[in-house]
Design a protein around this motif. Structure first.
Motif, PDB file in Angstrom:
ATOM      1  N   LYS A 108       9.074  44.878 -89.153  1.00  0.00           N
ATOM      2  CA  LYS A 108       8.994  43.115 -88.949  1.00  0.00           C
ATOM      3  C   LYS A 108      10.601  43.448 -87.999  1.00  0.00           C
ATOM      4  O   LYS A 108      11.505  43.436 -88.866  1.00  0.00           O
ATOM      5  N   VAL A 109      10.876  42.992 -86.770  1.00  0.00           N
ATOM      6  CA  VAL A 109      12.267  42.407 -86.186  1.00  0.00           C
ATOM      7  C   VAL A 109      11.681  41.142 -86.298  1.00  0.00           C
ATOM      8  O   VAL A 109      10.998  40.868 -85.322  1.00  0.00           O
ATOM      9  N   SER A 110      13.119  41.022 -86.036  1.00  0.00           N
ATOM     10  CA  SER A 110      12.979  39.340 -86.104  1.00  0.00           C
ATOM     11  C   SER A 110      14.822  39.555 -85.613  1.00  0.00           C
ATOM     12  O   SER A 110      15.963  39.975 -85.865  1.00  0.00           O
ATOM     13  N   TYR A 111      14.713  37.785 -83.828  1.00  0.00           N
ATOM     14  CA  TYR A 111      16.384  37.648 -84.394  1.00  0.00           C
ATOM     15  C   TYR A 111      16.295  36.280 -84.888  1.00  0.00           C
ATOM     16  O   TYR A 111      15.918  35.160 -84.434  1.00  0.00           O
ATOM     17  N   GLU A 112      17.820  35.688 -85.248  1.00  0.00           N
ATOM     18  CA  GLU A 112      18.345  34.396 -85.386  1.00  0.00           C
ATOM     19  C   GLU A 112      18.785  34.163 -84.427  1.00  0.00           C
ATOM     20  O   GLU A 112      19.898  35.183 -83.799  1.00  0.00           O
ATOM     21  N   LEU A 113      18.812  33.295 -83.411  1.00  0.00           N
ATOM     22  CA  LEU A 113      19.498  32.699 -82.757  1.00  0.00           C
ATOM     23  C   LEU A 113      20.063  31.405 -82.232  1.00  0.00           C
ATOM     24  O   LEU A 113      19.608  30.158 -83.392  1.00  0.00           O
ATOM     25  N   VAL A 114      21.845  31.071 -82.108  1.00  0.00           N
ATOM     26  CA  VAL A 114      21.999  29.450 -83.042  1.00  0.00           C
ATOM     27  C   VAL A 114      22.398  28.733 -81.269  1.00  0.00           C
ATOM     28  O   VAL A 114      23.783  30.451 -81.124  1.00  0.00           O
ATOM     29  N   VAL A 115      22.591  28.084 -80.952  1.00  0.00           N
ATOM     30  CA  VAL A 115      23.651  27.719 -80.079  1.00  0.00           C
ATOM     31  C   VAL A 115      23.894  26.428 -80.209  1.00  0.00           C
ATOM     32  O   VAL A 115      23.529  25.386 -80.476  1.00  0.00           O
ATOM     33  N   ASP A 116      24.992  26.598 -78.766  1.00  0.00           N
ATOM     34  CA  ASP A 116      25.946  24.946 -79.408  1.00  0.00           C
ATOM     35  C   ASP A 116      26.351  24.045 -77.938  1.00  0.00           C
ATOM     36  O   ASP A 116      26.610  23.368 -77.916  1.00  0.00           O
ATOM     37  N   PHE A 117      26.720  24.879 -77.371  1.00  0.00           N
ATOM     38  CA  PHE A 117      26.675  24.538 -75.700  1.00  0.00           C
ATOM     39  C   PHE A 117      28.170  24.235 -76.317  1.00  0.00           C
ATOM     40  O   PHE A 117      28.470  23.224 -74.961  1.00  0.00           O
ATOM     41  N   ALA A 118      28.937  24.938 -76.473  1.00  0.00           N
ATOM     42  CA  ALA A 118      30.999  23.949 -77.418  1.00  0.00           C
ATOM     43  C   ALA A 118      31.150  24.281 -75.812  1.00  0.00           C
ATOM     44  O   ALA A 118      31.453  25.377 -75.167  1.00  0.00           O
ATOM     45  N   ASP A 119      32.300  23.929 -76.252  1.00  0.00           N
ATOM     46  CA  ASP A 119      33.326  23.551 -74.487  1.00  0.00           C
ATOM     47  C   ASP A 119      33.771  24.936 -75.389  1.00  0.00           C
ATOM     48  O   ASP A 119      34.632  24.857 -76.445  1.00  0.00           O
ATOM     49  N   MET A 120      34.295  26.327 -74.069  1.00  0.00           N
ATOM     50  CA  MET A 120      35.371  27.181 -74.913  1.00  0.00           C
ATOM     51  C   MET A 120      36.799  26.692 -75.964  1.00  0.00           C
ATOM     52  O   MET A 120      36.952  27.360 -76.855  1.00  0.00           O
ATOM     53  N   PHE A 121      37.715  25.438 -75.292  1.00  0.00           N
ATOM     54  CA  PHE A 121      38.596  25.640 -75.535  1.00  0.00           C
ATOM     55  C   PHE A 121      38.210  25.225 -77.045  1.00  0.00           C
ATOM     56  O   PHE A 121      39.609  25.066 -78.071  1.00  0.00           O
ATOM     57  N   SER A 122      37.963  24.266 -77.386  1.00  0.00           N
ATOM     58  CA  SER A 122      37.150  23.267 -78.587  1.00  0.00           C
ATOM     59  C   SER A 122      36.867  24.700 -79.542  1.00  0.00           C
ATOM     60  O   SER A 122      37.154  24.608 -80.628  1.00  0.00           O
ATOM     61  N   VAL A 123      36.303  25.525 -79.088  1.00  0.00           N
ATOM     62  CA  VAL A 123      36.203  26.648 -80.353  1.00  0.00           C
ATOM     63  C   VAL A 123      37.212  27.252 -80.440  1.00  0.00           C
ATOM     64  O   VAL A 123      37.436  27.840 -81.595  1.00  0.00           O
ATOM     65  N   ARG A 124      37.684  27.867 -80.084  1.00  0.00           N
ATOM     66  CA  ARG A 124      38.991  28.214 -79.806  1.00  0.00           C
ATOM     67  C   ARG A 124      40.681  27.349 -80.167  1.00  0.00           C
ATOM     68  O   ARG A 124      40.338  27.864 -81.587  1.00  0.00           O
ATOM     69  N   GLY A 125      40.544  25.988 -80.157  1.00  0.00           N
ATOM     70  CA  GLY A 125      40.836  25.298 -81.534  1.00  0.00           C
ATOM     71  C   GLY A 125      40.359  24.993 -82.670  1.00  0.00           C
ATOM     72  O   GLY A 125      40.850  24.406 -84.218  1.00  0.00           O
ATOM     73  N   GLY A 126      39.086  25.556 -83.391  1.00  0.00           N
ATOM     74  CA  GLY A 126      38.068  25.656 -84.287  1.00  0.00           C
ATOM     75  C   GLY A 126      37.476  24.017 -84.779  1.00  0.00           C
ATOM     76  O   GLY A 126      36.785  24.235 -85.506  1.00  0.00           O
ATOM     77  N   LYS A 127      37.029  24.018 -83.793  1.00  0.00           N
ATOM     78  CA  LYS A 127      36.218  22.331 -83.688  1.00  0.00           C
ATOM     79  C   LYS A 127      35.586  22.914 -82.825  1.00  0.00           C
ATOM     80  O   LYS A 127      35.754  21.760 -81.781  1.00  0.00           O
ATOM     81  N   PRO A 128      33.906  23.299 -82.756  1.00  0.00           N
ATOM     82  CA  PRO A 128      33.208  23.286 -81.407  1.00  0.00           C
ATOM     83  C   PRO A 128      32.541  21.599 -81.787  1.00  0.00           C
ATOM     84  O   PRO A 128      32.210  20.960 -82.446  1.00  0.00           O
ATOM     85  N   ALA A 129      33.211  21.596 -80.162  1.00  0.00           N
ATOM     86  CA  ALA A 129      32.515  20.077 -79.023  1.00  0.00           C
ATOM     87  C   ALA A 129      31.053  20.249 -78.472  1.00  0.00           C
ATOM     88  O   ALA A 129      31.065  21.031 -77.106  1.00  0.00           O
ATOM     89  N   PRO A 130      30.221  19.995 -79.093  1.00  0.00           N
ATOM     90  CA  PRO A 130      28.914  20.564 -78.089  1.00  0.00           C
ATOM     91  C   PRO A 130      29.367  19.778 -76.419  1.00  0.00           C
ATOM     92  O   PRO A 130      29.459  18.200 -77.056  1.00  0.00           O
ATOM     93  N   LEU A 131      28.561  20.410 -75.685  1.00  0.00           N
ATOM     94  CA  LEU A 131      28.792  19.564 -74.738  1.00  0.00           C
ATOM     95  C   LEU A 131      27.533  17.960 -74.823  1.00  0.00           C
ATOM     96  O   LEU A 131      28.146  17.528 -73.449  1.00  0.00           O
ATOM     97  N   GLY A 132      26.850  18.668 -75.051  1.00  0.00           N
ATOM     98  CA  GLY A 132      25.431  17.722 -74.591  1.00  0.00           C
ATOM     99  C   GLY A 132      23.834  18.354 -75.279  1.00  0.00           C
ATOM    100  O   GLY A 132      24.075  19.020 -76.585  1.00  0.00           O
ATOM    101  N   GLU A 133      23.187  17.408 -75.442  1.00  0.00           N
ATOM    102  CA  GLU A 133      21.728  18.537 -75.523  1.00  0.00           C
ATOM    103  C   GLU A 133      21.110  19.389 -76.119  1.00  0.00           C
ATOM    104  O   GLU A 133      21.521  19.900 -74.279  1.00  0.00           O
ATOM    105  N   VAL A 134      20.834  19.841 -76.582  1.00  0.00           N
ATOM    106  CA  VAL A 134      20.278  22.167 -76.688  1.00  0.00           C
ATOM    107  C   VAL A 134      19.130  21.441 -75.939  1.00  0.00           C
ATOM    108  O   VAL A 134      18.431  21.276 -76.629  1.00  0.00           O
ATOM    109  N   VAL A 135      18.288  21.719 -75.120  1.00  0.00           N
ATOM    110  CA  VAL A 135      16.505  22.176 -75.078  1.00  0.00           C
ATOM    111  C   VAL A 135      16.506  23.755 -75.027  1.00  0.00           C
ATOM    112  O   VAL A 135      17.092  24.575 -73.991  1.00  0.00           O
TER     113      VAL A 135
END
Length: 160
Positions: A108-135
């Protein structure tokens, strides 16, 4: 002062145009790190984990073929796992499983997928901030009438 997220393990960085991917040498994008697929300063995929029979493959090697293409080899028992990843206008991963045993072996093959649409600079700062709703929408596709199959997953963000 903002705490930066540390890079603790070796990584593979692929880049093409305004997109780049940072992943572990296993090929996985670790959701709790700087890893991810970034396009236009936005992390569009923050986690991408391959499981074979519910477990990650044991890593064997990782090779950056070109700035935008990498190959990751692993194994799960007698199954050789080859992941070829291409980064450009998004990311594509081709997966090949080879049974090195003498008997048929279903898995059985599966992938786990996580999305956050976070601003790159907030990720680098250690506090990922999503830019909006994810669809997300996923749809199976079969490019050839053979044993090959594929899945197309596309995402978009609605700004808040």
């Amino acid at each position: 002062m903002t705490a930066m997220m540390p890079v603790t393990d070796p990584v593979i960085t692929q880049v093409e145009g305004s997109c780049f991917a940072i992943s572990a040498t296993t090929g996985d994008l670790r959701a709790d790190s700087l890893d991810g697929l970034y396009c236009d300063d936005t992390r569009v995929v923050s986690g991408w984990r391959l499981l074979v029979d519910g477990r990650p493959p044991e890593p064997l090697s990782a090779q950056l073929e070109t700035p935008y293409q990498a190959t990751f080899l692993g194994r799960r028992d007698v199954v050789l796992v080859e992941r070829r990843r291409f980064v450009g206008n998004g990311m594509r991963e081709d997966l090949v499983l080879r049974n090195l045993g003498r008997e048929d072996l279903p898995c059985k093959v599966s992938y786990e997928l996580v999305v956050d649409f976070a601003d790159m600079f907030s990720v680098r700062g250690g506090k990922p901030a999503p830019l909006g709703e994810v669809v997300w929408r996923g749809s199976p596709c079969w490019p050839k009438p053979s044993l090959r199959a594929g899945t197309a997953v596309r995402g978009s963000a609605r700004t808040a």
